[in-house]
Motif scaffolding. Structure first.
Motif, PDB file in Angstrom:
ATOM      1  N   ASN A 782       0.144  -0.195   3.381  1.00 29.98           N
ATOM      2  CA  ASN A 782       0.406  -1.158   2.309  1.00 29.98           C
ATOM      3  C   ASN A 782       1.822  -1.008   1.773  1.00 29.98           C
ATOM      4  O   ASN A 782       2.524  -1.995   1.522  1.00 29.98           O
ATOM      5  N   GLU A 783       2.268   0.230   1.581  1.00 26.46           N
ATOM      6  CA  GLU A 783       3.619   0.456   1.061  1.00 26.46           C
ATOM      7  C   GLU A 783       4.682  -0.010   2.052  1.00 26.46           C
ATOM      8  O   GLU A 783       5.741  -0.513   1.646  1.00 26.46           O
ATOM      9  N   VAL A 784       4.413   0.163   3.345  1.00 19.48           N
ATOM     10  CA  VAL A 784       5.383  -0.285   4.355  1.00 19.48           C
ATOM     11  C   VAL A 784       5.528  -1.796   4.323  1.00 19.48           C
ATOM     12  O   VAL A 784       6.647  -2.335   4.325  1.00 19.48           O
ATOM     13  N   TYR A 785       4.399  -2.495   4.244  1.00 20.31           N
ATOM     14  CA  TYR A 785       4.460  -3.952   4.271  1.00 20.31           C
ATOM     15  C   TYR A 785       5.044  -4.526   2.983  1.00 20.31           C
ATOM     16  O   TYR A 785       5.499  -5.678   2.964  1.00 20.31           O
ATOM     17  N   LYS A 786       5.047  -3.747   1.893  1.00 26.70           N
ATOM     18  CA  LYS A 786       5.721  -4.203   0.677  1.00 26.70           C
ATOM     19  C   LYS A 786       7.218  -4.388   0.911  1.00 26.70           C
ATOM     20  O   LYS A 786       7.865  -5.188   0.227  1.00 26.70           O
ATOM     21  N   LEU A 787       7.779  -3.655   1.874  1.00 25.52           N
ATOM     22  CA  LEU A 787       9.195  -3.799   2.205  1.00 25.52           C
ATOM     23  C   LEU A 787       9.421  -4.907   3.223  1.00 25.52           C
ATOM     24  O   LEU A 787      10.488  -5.531   3.253  1.00 25.52           O
ATOM     25  N   VAL A 788       8.413  -5.159   4.065  1.00 20.30           N
ATOM     26  CA  VAL A 788       8.567  -6.151   5.134  1.00 20.30           C
ATOM     27  C   VAL A 788       8.372  -7.576   4.608  1.00 20.30           C
ATOM     28  O   VAL A 788       9.108  -8.503   4.973  1.00 20.30           O
ATOM     29  N   ILE A 789       7.388  -7.744   3.735  1.00 18.80           N
ATOM     30  CA  ILE A 789       6.995  -9.097   3.302  1.00 18.80           C
ATOM     31  C   ILE A 789       8.152  -9.870   2.661  1.00 18.80           C
ATOM     32  O   ILE A 789       8.354 -11.051   2.979  1.00 18.80           O
ATOM     33  N   ARG A 796      11.139 -17.439   5.974  1.00 14.58           N
ATOM     34  CA  ARG A 796      10.043 -18.405   6.180  1.00 14.58           C
ATOM     35  C   ARG A 796       9.260 -18.103   7.459  1.00 14.58           C
ATOM     36  O   ARG A 796       8.876 -18.993   8.204  1.00 14.58           O
ATOM     37  N   GLU A 797       9.025 -16.830   7.715  1.00 15.72           N
ATOM     38  CA  GLU A 797       8.235 -16.440   8.887  1.00 15.72           C
ATOM     39  C   GLU A 797       6.757 -16.454   8.519  1.00 15.72           C
ATOM     40  O   GLU A 797       6.099 -15.409   8.408  1.00 15.72           O
ATOM     41  N   PHE A 798       6.218 -17.649   8.338  1.00 20.48           N
ATOM     42  CA  PHE A 798       4.855 -17.767   7.823  1.00 20.48           C
ATOM     43  C   PHE A 798       3.808 -17.317   8.838  1.00 20.48           C
ATOM     44  O   PHE A 798       2.745 -16.824   8.459  1.00 20.48           O
ATOM     45  N   ARG A 799       4.085 -17.482  10.099  1.00 20.51           N
ATOM     46  CA  ARG A 799       3.120 -17.016  11.104  1.00 20.51           C
ATOM     47  C   ARG A 799       2.984 -15.493  11.069  1.00 20.51           C
ATOM     48  O   ARG A 799       1.879 -14.949  11.110  1.00 20.51           O
ATOM     49  N   HIS A 805      -0.894 -10.235   6.450  1.00 15.20           N
ATOM     50  CA  HIS A 805      -1.938 -10.233   5.427  1.00 15.20           C
ATOM     51  C   HIS A 805      -3.326 -10.014   6.039  1.00 15.20           C
ATOM     52  O   HIS A 805      -4.192  -9.413   5.400  1.00 15.20           O
ATOM     53  N   SER A 806      -3.505 -10.453   7.265  1.00 16.67           N
ATOM     54  CA  SER A 806      -4.760 -10.145   7.957  1.00 16.67           C
ATOM     55  C   SER A 806      -4.873  -8.642   8.208  1.00 16.67           C
ATOM     56  O   SER A 806      -5.941  -8.040   8.017  1.00 16.67           O
ATOM     57  N   LYS A 807      -3.760  -8.031   8.606  1.00 12.87           N
ATOM     58  CA  LYS A 807      -3.767  -6.582   8.823  1.00 12.87           C
ATOM     59  C   LYS A 807      -4.010  -5.844   7.507  1.00 12.87           C
ATOM     60  O   LYS A 807      -4.725  -4.834   7.479  1.00 12.87           O
TER      61      LYS A 807
END
Length: 1102
Positions: A782-789, A796-799, A805-807
């Motif tokens: 979760n902490e890693v994806y806080k930096l990626v999102i 605009r990389e919505f895909r 978010h599924s992960k």
């Protein structure tokens, strides 16, 4: 055959081969008896007879087309008739006027095209037809490939038309560019070859079911023709091969148009995407008009690619060729380039636009891959299933060839020795595949070692020959590019092909020529290469350095000379070859970490050779160049020294990782190199299944990239350097130590790799998140994806955001479902004592091992080490307020504790009132988890607990175990009962009751122990309360068959409670006496000084 109907007609067509043979033999007998062998072919037979032949061919062609539109079972009969007709016309070429036979062939193509709507089947039938015709012994003469009649081989039965028209093939009247196109003039002069090329172009351009098989057949037909020319003793002379190659020049244009369909094209696009953009959009109209080509062949279909360049369409519309078909096509291309007139090739290349030149380079790039030497094949690798399958296929093929009613079988039988009708036919081996070198590769039998060695030798020779042809083509392109404005892109393409060829195993012959070309390229276009082709130069440094460690003296010599020249010219171009120095060092780091055949001793010799070049280069002695080269060589030797030590400790993973860590630490001022070594460490950890440590290596790498990006770009959506990674690991702050050189990457050549970009940062973090998830650290994901999102949202990389978010949803589900079931690491203290340990003597480390590792297991693995102790994470009371969850109690750990029981008499164990305990708290340099699995201890603290303090700690531990078992979700009855049994069981030795009787039975005489006594009393009070809660909880969880057990637990609990009650309720009076006496006085607010003071002030104011 013409007038018959019904069953008679079906039978006649079924055995058409017989009637064709009868007719051909009759015609031959007629020519012989009438002594017309030397007469003009056009006068051998009457016009009426020729009209009858035309009628027969038209009727048979119509019947073939009619059968092909019927159900599938009729196709086999149509194929047999098609082959029989082809052999009939094949024989007519030796008896009748060839112009007349060509007319029959044209009528066949037109008639078949008009009646068939299935494009793959149409092309397949015509290809099979043309393959047989092109197998004629005088195929080359039929295609008028000679410039004049004097140089042509004599024909047994020459026709006037063929003799008179040979001069029409003069090359002088043709433009050079049109010689590589499939023009209408070409088809008129070279009829059979033009038809074959047209079918090939149509097959490559077509789509639909079954087209892949047709494409393989078309390419195979061309490949077989060129193979037969190469084996034909009449075509041995070089001047003859030049003319044959000129006949096949239009094939080059077809191959260039088919570039997007080649099997290695995807890898080529990926490689090129890293450099400058493609020039495909700038390309002009196609050299081959597909409508014209198909119309000449009699094809009336309107293909959707007609009139358009293949490269101008989306790649997905093309039917990709498989690897074998691509390889056969590339063999044809290289054969033409090798045997064609080289002055003609140079003129052609010189007139081509840059877009076409780039296409040729792309073809050469794919050729390098197709003819890469794979090494000697082991007989053990030949699969039994493949062998059996190939034998079955061969058996079915032989059966189809040799059965009596087939035209092929009759063709083979009539060509048997003793049955020949014309001289020279027995020497034609085209249809005897078992006697030719180009038989199918799948027909492999068990081979001896000598046969395998021979195959390896042939494969190696083919790889060398192919790469030398590719090198010659590149030389021609380099010469042509000198006069072009866009030579930078062409030189980049040339360098790309050269570097890729060095990526494979090559012969010393090729390497000698390749390195000579590279040195010439550097000397002539060095400035342009160093400025525009940064990544290609980095790849070149890697390959050259790899060859510097070769066991072949010749290869090392060539590589050393090239590397020195590369450094020398880069210094002359920029007065500072920091970029090459960085690239060479990075390449060595990569080779040390990953190359299996890397030899440091050979590389040391190469470094000494380079040093010798430097000493002999008098022109550079007065510049800073020698000093910088010496620094570089010293650094490389230092890395090699560490490499030797790494190989000594291959069986000691902790020591190996420490050495890699030390090397990575030494590159703190070189972000590219540190990143490389962090990735090497991650790879090693992954192989050992230490996924958390591998993820931490990538997190450190990402923090390093973020530090660089934050100094170069100020974007709110990017991490603010390594500080933003603190929630992932507190250790990441060490990546903030970056030198000032990082701020000038364009000048110094640092931080220019693909990872030092926003996409590279995202890639590293995504890899880390996958490894964290595999290691069970879901909270960190979760902490890693806080930096990626934020980065993905900005772009605009919505895909990708949907996938992330599924992960995350799956990650949070795992936290909920697997919280206490996760097994985190187990920790051990390991001390090294003794001179045999060298630098490690008197050092202590904390090792992290897999979660279920026990002390004997690590003791066995570290059998040479001593003083191995199990340790547990240690937290102060204030820390426990923040470490609530199970994950938080096992993450970011720096302090560990182990206990040592002892008595004052020296014994380790004693009675309860004699049992002392020494708690040792260790503090490590970094927090676990880290980028390695052992961390050195930097501080040690010891606390001695008295017997009553030991009892207090034990009771606190038991109470905590009860609380955890009671509050566990979902409840675990077995765990609860196990803890209860250890708490209230009647047979527990040195259990809670005995502890209370020893320490609480009487008030201690020493006042210093009053507070400990009271603290233990309160511990027991909470303990008995938790026991009651646990008994009640167990009552709700038990099954009917456990009621007696529950009653026993309840009885033991009540008994324990009654026995403990007097001791728990007894208080020490001294602890409840007030510390000082408080004198009470009557509250009289009106007599307080504050009010009196207020009244005085009021009276004075009035």
């Amino acid at each position: 055959m013409v007038v018959s109907t019904g069953m008679v007609r079906e039978t006649v067509f079924k055995y058409a081969w017989f009637f064709f043979e009868l007719l051909v033999k009759s015609m031959a007998q007629y020519v012989h008896n009438m002594d017309k062998r030397d007469s003009v072919r056009r006068t051998r037979f009457s016009d009426r007879f020729m009209d009858d032949i035309t009628t027969i061919v038209n009727v048979v062609t119509s019947e073939i087309a009619a059968l092909l539109v019927k159900p599938q079972k009729e196709n086999e009969q149509a194929e047999k008739m098609n082959i029989s007709l082809a052999f009939f016309l094949y024989d007519l070429l030796s008896l009748m006027d060839r112009g007349f036979v060509f007319t029959l062939i044209r009528h066949y193509c037109n008639q078949l095209s008009a009646k068939l709507n299935n494009l793959p089947m149409l092309i397949s039938m015509r290809l099979e037809f043309l393959r047989i015709l092109c197998s004629h012994e005088h195929y080359l003469n039929l295609n008028l490939f000679f410039m004049n009649a004097d140089t042509a081989p004599t024909s047994p039965c020459p026709s006037i038309s063929s003799q008179n028209s040979s001069s029409c093939s003069s090359f002088q009247d043709q433009k050079i560019a049109s010689m590589f196109d499939l023009t209408s003039e070409y088809r008129q002069q070279h009829f059979l070859t033009g038809l074959l090329f047209t079918e090939l172009a149509a097959a490559l351009d077509a789509e639909g079911e079954g087209i892949s098989r047709v494409q393989r057949k078309a390419v195979s037909a061309i490949h077989s023709l060129l193979s037969s020319h190469d084996l034909d003793p009449r075509c041995v002379k070089p001047e003859v091969k030049v003319k044959i190659a000129a006949l096949y020049l239009p094939l080059v244009g077809i191959i260039l148009d088919a570039l997007p369909q080649l099997s290695d094209f995807a890898a080529l696009r990926h490689w090129k995407s890293r450099t400058s953009g493609s020039d495909e959009e700038q390309e002009g109209p196609s050299a081959i008009n597909q409508n014209v080509a198909l119309a000449i062949a009699g094809n009336h279909f309107n293909l959707k690619t007609s009139g358009m360049m293949l490269s101008s369409l989306p790649y997905k519309q093309y039917n990709m060729l498989n690897a074998d078909t691509t390889r056969s096509l590339m063999i044809c291309f290289l054969w033409i380039m090798k045997n064609a007139d080289q002055s003609l090739i140079r003129k052609w290349i010189a007139d081509l636009p840059s877009v076409q030149l780039n296409r040729i380079l792309d073809i050469l790039f794919i050729c390098v891959f197709c003819f890469a030497y794979k090494g000697k094949q082991s007989s053990d690798k030949v699969s039994t299933q493949v062998l059996q399958k190939s034998r079955d296929v061969k058996a079915r093929l032989e059966e189809a060839l040799l059965r009596g009613e087939g035209a092929r079988g009759e063709m083979i039988r009539r060509r048997a020795p003793g049955n020949d009708r014309f001289p020279g036919l027995n020497e034609n081996l085209r249809w005897k595949k078992e006697q030719t070198h180009w038989r199918q590769a799948n027909e492999k039998l068990d081979k001896t070692k000598a046969e395998l060695d021979q195959e390896a030798l042939i494969s190696g020779n083919l790889a060398t020959e192919a790469n030398l042809i590719i090198l010659d083509m590149q030389e021609n392109i380099i010469q042509a590019s000198s006069a072009l404005d866009c030579k930078d892109s062409l030189l980049g393409g040339v360098l790309r092909v050269l570097v890729r060829s060095l990526n494979y195993d090559q012969s010393t012959t090729y390497l000698t020529h390749c390195y000579a070309t590279l040195r010439a390229l550097i000397a002539k276009f060095g400035d342009l290469l160093f400025e525009e082709e940064v990544e290609q130069c980095a790849n070149l440094c890697h390959q050259v350095l790899h060859h510097c460690s070769s066991s072949m003296d010749v290869t090392r010599t060539q590589a050393c000379a090239t590397l020195y020249l590369l450094m020398r010219f880069s210094f002359g171009a920029t007065s500072n070859f920091a970029r090459v120095k960085m690239q060479v060092t990075m390449s060595l780091a990569f080779l040390v970490g990953r190359a299996p055949d890397f030899n440091e001793e050979h590389l040391r010799r190469s470094l000494r050779t380079i040093l010798a070049y430097l000493e002999e280069d008098t022109a550079m002695q007065m510049t800073p160049f020698p000093t910088q080269v010496e620094e570089l060589l010293c650094n490389l030797n230092s890395i090699l020294y560490d490499t030797v030590k790494m190989r000594e400790f291959q069986e000691d993973p902790e020591m190996l990782m420490d050495l890699m860590y030390r090397i990575a630490k030494s590159y703190q001022a070189s972000p590219d190199l540190r990143l490389t070594w962090l990735q090497n460490m991650a790879e090693k950890h992954t192989k050992r299944k230490c996924y958390t440590e591998a993820a931490m290596c990538l997190v450190h790498a990402a923090a390093l990239v973020a530090e660089y990006l934050s100094m170069l770009e100020d974007h709110s959506y990017l991490p603010v350097g390594s500080v933003s990674f603190q929630n992932i690991s507190s250790n990441v702050l060490e990546e903030s130590v970056v030198s000032d050189d990082t701020l000038s990457p364009d000048e110094d050549g640092v931080c220019v790799g693909q990872y030092f970009t926003e996409s590279g940062l995202v890639g590293l973090l995504e890899q880390a998140s996958e490894l964290f998830s595999t290691g069970g650290l879901y909270e960190t994901v979760n902490e890693v994806y806080k930096l990626v999102i934020p980065i993905l949202e900005e772009h605009r990389e919505f895909r990708k955001l949907t996938l992330i978010h599924s992960k995350l949803q799956r990650t949070f589900d795992s936290i909920v479902n697997k919280d206490h079931k996760r097994m985190f690491g187990t920790y051990f203290r390991v001390g090294f004592y003794g001179s045999k340990f060298g630098d490690l003597d008197e050092q202590e480390f904390v090792y992290k091992e897999p979660a279920i590792t026990k002390l004997p297991e690590i003791s066995h693995r570290l059998e040479a080490y001593i003083q191995i102790t199990f340790v547990e994470p240690y937290f102060d009371e204030y820390e426990m307020k923040d470490r609530v969850t199970y994950f938080e109690k096992n993450f970011n750990l720096r302090r560990f504790m182990y206990t040592t029981p002892f008595t004052l008499e020296g014994r380790p164990r004693g009675e309860l009132h004699e049992q002392y305990r020494r708690n040792t708290v260790l503090t490590t340099m970094h927090a676990f988890p880290y980028i390695k699995t052992r961390i050195s201890v930097i501080q040690k603290e010891e606390f001695v607990l008295t017997p009553i303090e030991v009892a207090i700690e034990d009771m606190k531990k038991k109470t905590l175990q009860l609380a955890v078992a009671i509050n566990q979700v979902p409840p675990d009855p077995k765990m609860l009962q196990m803890v209860l049994q250890g708490s209230v069981g009647a047979t527990v030795n040195q259990g809670p009751l005995e502890v209370a009787q020893v320490f609480l039975a009487e008030i201690p005489a020493d006042p210093k122990l009053y507070r400990h006594h009271n603290k233990l009393r309160l511990c027991f009070k909470e303990f008995i309360l938790r026991c009651g809660e646990a008994v009640e909880k167990n009552k709700r969880l038990i099954t009917p068959d456990q009621r007696e057990y529950q009653q026993e637990l309840k009885k033991n609990y009540n008994k324990l409670k009654e026995n403990l009650r007097p001791m728990i309720e007894r208080k020490i009076p001294e602890l409840y006496k007030p510390i000082f006496r408080v004198e009470s006085q009557k509250r009289d607010s009106f007599h307080r000084s504050s009010f009196r003071k207020c009244e005085t002030q009021l009276s004075q104011g009035s």
